[in-house]
Write a protein that holds these residues in place. Structure first.
Motif, short mmCIF file in Angstrom:
data_model
loop_
_atom_site.label_atom_id
_atom_site.label_comp_id
_atom_site.label_asym_id
_atom_site.label_seq_id
_atom_site.Cartn_x
_atom_site.Cartn_y
_atom_site.Cartn_z
N VAL A 175 1.35 -6.27 -27.80
CA VAL A 175 0.66 -7.48 -27.38
C VAL A 175 -0.56 -7.11 -26.53
O VAL A 175 -1.67 -7.56 -26.75
N CYS A 176 -0.33 -6.25 -25.54
CA CYS A 176 -1.41 -5.79 -24.67
C CYS A 176 -1.94 -4.48 -25.26
O CYS A 176 -1.26 -3.46 -25.19
N ARG A 177 -3.13 -4.54 -25.85
CA ARG A 177 -3.70 -3.37 -26.51
C ARG A 177 -4.01 -2.26 -25.51
O ARG A 177 -3.82 -1.08 -25.81
N CYS A 178 -4.52 -2.64 -24.35
CA CYS A 178 -4.96 -1.63 -23.37
C CYS A 178 -3.78 -0.82 -22.83
O CYS A 178 -3.82 0.39 -22.80
N GLU A 179 -2.76 -1.52 -22.37
CA GLU A 179 -1.64 -0.85 -21.73
C GLU A 179 -0.48 -0.62 -22.69
O GLU A 179 0.59 -0.16 -22.28
N GLU A 180 -0.66 -0.98 -23.93
CA GLU A 180 0.32 -0.75 -24.99
C GLU A 180 1.69 -1.33 -24.63
O GLU A 180 2.71 -0.63 -24.62
N VAL A 181 1.69 -2.61 -24.32
CA VAL A 181 2.93 -3.32 -23.97
C VAL A 181 3.32 -4.21 -25.15
O VAL A 181 2.48 -4.93 -25.70
N GLY A 214 6.32 -16.12 -14.45
CA GLY A 214 5.00 -16.48 -14.97
C GLY A 214 4.19 -15.27 -15.38
O GLY A 214 4.63 -14.12 -15.22
N PRO A 215 3.00 -15.49 -15.94
CA PRO A 215 2.16 -14.40 -16.45
C PRO A 215 1.82 -13.37 -15.38
O PRO A 215 1.75 -12.17 -15.68
N ASN A 216 1.59 -13.79 -14.14
CA ASN A 216 1.19 -12.81 -13.12
C ASN A 216 2.34 -11.90 -12.73
O ASN A 216 2.15 -10.73 -12.43
N CYS A 269 -4.72 -10.26 -24.35
CA CYS A 269 -3.26 -10.49 -24.34
C CYS A 269 -2.86 -11.71 -23.54
O CYS A 269 -1.71 -12.13 -23.58
N GLY A 270 -3.80 -12.30 -22.79
CA GLY A 270 -3.45 -13.39 -21.88
C GLY A 270 -2.72 -14.53 -22.56
O GLY A 270 -1.64 -14.96 -22.12
N LEU A 271 -3.27 -15.01 -23.67
CA LEU A 271 -2.65 -16.16 -24.33
C LEU A 271 -1.33 -15.76 -25.00
O LEU A 271 -0.41 -16.58 -25.09
N SER A 272 -1.20 -14.50 -25.44
CA SER A 272 0.06 -14.06 -26.03
C SER A 272 1.15 -14.04 -24.97
O SER A 272 2.28 -14.47 -25.24
N VAL A 273 0.84 -13.53 -23.78
CA VAL A 273 1.84 -13.47 -22.72
C VAL A 273 2.26 -14.89 -22.34
O VAL A 273 3.46 -15.19 -22.24
N PHE A 325 -3.00 -15.64 -16.57
CA PHE A 325 -3.34 -14.57 -15.62
C PHE A 325 -4.38 -15.06 -14.61
O PHE A 325 -5.32 -15.76 -14.97
N ARG A 326 -4.22 -14.63 -13.36
CA ARG A 326 -5.27 -14.83 -12.37
C ARG A 326 -6.38 -13.84 -12.70
O ARG A 326 -6.11 -12.70 -13.06
N ALA A 327 -7.62 -14.27 -12.59
CA ALA A 327 -8.75 -13.34 -12.81
C ALA A 327 -9.49 -13.17 -11.49
O ALA A 327 -9.61 -14.12 -10.72
#
Lengths: 468, 104
Positions: free
Chosen positions: A374-380, A395-397, A415-419, A437-439
């Motif tokens: 789901v998260c391409r960067c961190e491979e989660v 929650g997402p955070n 990945c924000g909307l997937s999470v 996610f908080r930005a």
């Protein structure tokens, strides 16, 4: 510190139209954009590409030249290749080719557009897989066409990119479409909307006709999608009408709609609401584009998906609203100029319910299977998010802290909307309740040197410091 | 399909310059988008991921996904936000295999 009446982030249709409108009313406008030339993604590199490849890209693209042309105005300063990394109130920090800068303005317009909706499925991180928009950008900006592409997903952009590749002499190998004939039947209940947008339908039918005449194969109602390959993508696997298919593919182009890019509006702390039809969050703005914070405005796809023409109209409307706030236009004059724009926008928006129903996102990519990244960067993987949810992550955070999803360099853009979607599914709640996610700044990676460059040695606060 | 047959360059007369990627020389159109030019020249993986160590290539081409991350003059940059200039010496972005990644 340099100042402007209005700083606009993003030189797509919304940003360019707002700049022209505000400058025309007498405001000094700073227009910041990441690309070497104005146009945004939809009119990327339009001045050069329209001349060289106008026939391939079509009139809906070349019309963007009117917007770039209007930037040639003494009160508009367009800074190209400017990467904005902080928006705090109406203070904007960015890095341009000549270094880091900070600008303070009375008003800031966020016109950062859309991102392609992430389409997590097995194999979507393999080299050779990119978004349909990415292939279109290569065509517009660099004159490079993908050969033998397999396009996967749903929506008008899928057909547009397929047709543009065809006209460039590179017919796609196939379209693997995830919407079903049932989706189209449901969409036809919005037939009034469809009729008001008949021009779009006519263009859509013409594109399908062009693809059919060229012999491009379409698989409609595809499911169980997986992209196969070891070091790079080699095939697209799917089932369709009870049959299993495995198409060889060197380049796979994914697309199932676009979503607002909310990094800046989130970092500013604006309220966002869940838009169920768009399956995305949108910032809460009034009809002029003003947010709940003084001087903070939004326009274009970043404020809710409407497409290029809606973005342009919203930009003009926001430009008029800002000019009025600055005292450059009376209320009556603002309203007089905005009236035709507001009604044109309503007409343009009326096709949306039909399009959203006819080309819904691929359901299996909204809540992917456990093994899917789901998260391409961190491979989660989706499974790791689900396990975190089972361990009580609310929650997402918290999911970010548990799994590192959203902590990578893209900062959750993909990945924000997937999470959010996975947590909503797990908890049986509405995505709007789950949140996002908080930005925070920096909105993009920035070097310490760039931050330090903003330091003003004559600033009295700096001189009073212990090491001053 | 051979790597350089995956893409068609429409502007065949564009002047070309040489850049280096991971030590290898590539002839690419001057001024072109760097990520697009390297893809069309046959570069498959722009970097290896930190955790699983697998290859990645440009995905979004609009500065959002960071999968085209490379290193130029010691600074990590997004190739899709750069233009081809003669003599560019590009390396795949360095991996970080310590810190949070060591634990996973």
């Amino acid at each position: 510190m340099p100042r402007a009446d209005l700083t606009i982030i993003g030189a797509g249709p919304a940003g360019m139209a707002a700049a022209a409108e505000a400058a025309g009313a007498g405001l000094n406008v700073l227009l910041l954009d990441e690309q070497p030339t104005p146009g945004g993604q939809v009119y990327r590199n339009v001045d050069e590409a329209a001349a060289r490849r106008g026939k391939i890209l079509g009139r809906d693209f070349t019309r963007g030249r009117a917007l770039t042309g209007a930037l040639n105005h003494p009160r508009i300063t367009h800074v190209a290749q400017a990467s904005v990394w902080s928006v705090e109130g109406t203070n904007v920090a960015y890095t341009a080719p000549d270094g880091a800068r900070e600008v303070v303005s009375d008003h800031v317009l966020i016109a950062t557009g859309a991102l392609e909706r992430a389409m997590p499925m097995p194999g979507w991180t393999l080299p050779g897989v990119m978004t349909a928009g990415a292939a279109q950008i290569m065509l517009k900006q660099s004159g490079i066409a993908v050969r033998e592409a397999v396009l996967v997903g749903s929506g008008p952009l899928l057909y547009l990119v397929a047709v543009q590749l065809l006209r460039a002499g590179c017919p796609p190998r196939a379209l693997v479409e995830t919407q079903t004939r049932g989706d189209m039947r449901h969409a036809l209940t919005h037939w009034r909307a469809a009729l008001r947008g008949w021009r779009y339908l006519q263009r859509g039918a013409a594109m399908l006709n062009e693809l059919r005449n060229a012999g491009v194969r379409r698989h409609v109602g595809a499911r169980d999608l997986a992209l196969l390959g070891s070091r790079r993508v080699e095939a697209v696997h799917f089932s369709c009408g009870g049959d299993l298919h495995e198409l060889p593919a060197e380049t796979v182009l994914l697309h199932h709609g676009v979503v607002p890019n909310v990094q800046a509006t989130r970092a500013l702390g604006l309220a966002h609401r869940w838009a169920p039809r768009q399956h995305a969050f949108v910032p809460v703005l009034d009809r002029w584009g003003l947010g709940a914070q003084p001087g903070i405005w939004g326009a274009g796809d970043g404020a809710g998906i409407g497409g290029a023409r809606v973005a342009e109209l919203s930009g003009r409307i926001a430009g008029l609203g800002i000019a009025h706030e600055m005292g450059a236009l009376s209320e009556a004059e603002r309203d007089r100029r905005a009236a035709p724009l507001l009604s044109a926008r309503a007409v343009e928006m009326s096709i949306r319910p039909f399009l959203d129903r006819a080309f819904p996102p691929y359901a299996a990519a909204l809540v992917p299977a456990d093994a899917v990244t789901v998260c391409r960067c961190e491979e989660v993987s989706a499974g790791e998010i689900r396990r975190a949810a089972e361990q009580g992550c609310a929650g997402p955070n918290q999911a970010k802290a548990f799994t590192r999803a959203g902590m990578g360099r893209c900062q959750g853009r993909f990945c924000g909307l997937s999470v959010t979607g996975i947590l909503a599914e797990m908890q049986g709640r509405d995505p709007g309740e789950i949140g996002y996610f908080r930005a925070r700044p920096p909105l993009r990676p920035v070097t310490l040197g760039e931050v330090a460059a903003l330091h003003d040695p004559d600033d009295p606060l700096v001189q009073a410091g212990p090491h001053g | 399909m051979k790597p350089d047959l995956r893409f068609e360059l429409l502007d065949k007369d564009a002047p070309r310059v040489t850049v280096r990627f991971a030590g290898q020389a590539y002839d690419v159109p001057e001024g072109a988008n760097l990520a697009a030019a390297l893809l069309a020249a046959g570069v498959d993986a722009f970097r290896q991921t930190a955790h699983r160590g697998v290859g990645r290539a440009p995905f979004c081409m609009m500065g959002a996904c960071f999968d085209c991350l490379v290193e130029v003059d010691g600074v990590s940059r997004q190739a899709c936000l750069m233009q081809v200039a003669p003599g560019l010496d590009i390396r795949p972005a360095r991996q970080l295999r310590e810190g949070p990644y060591a634990a996973r």
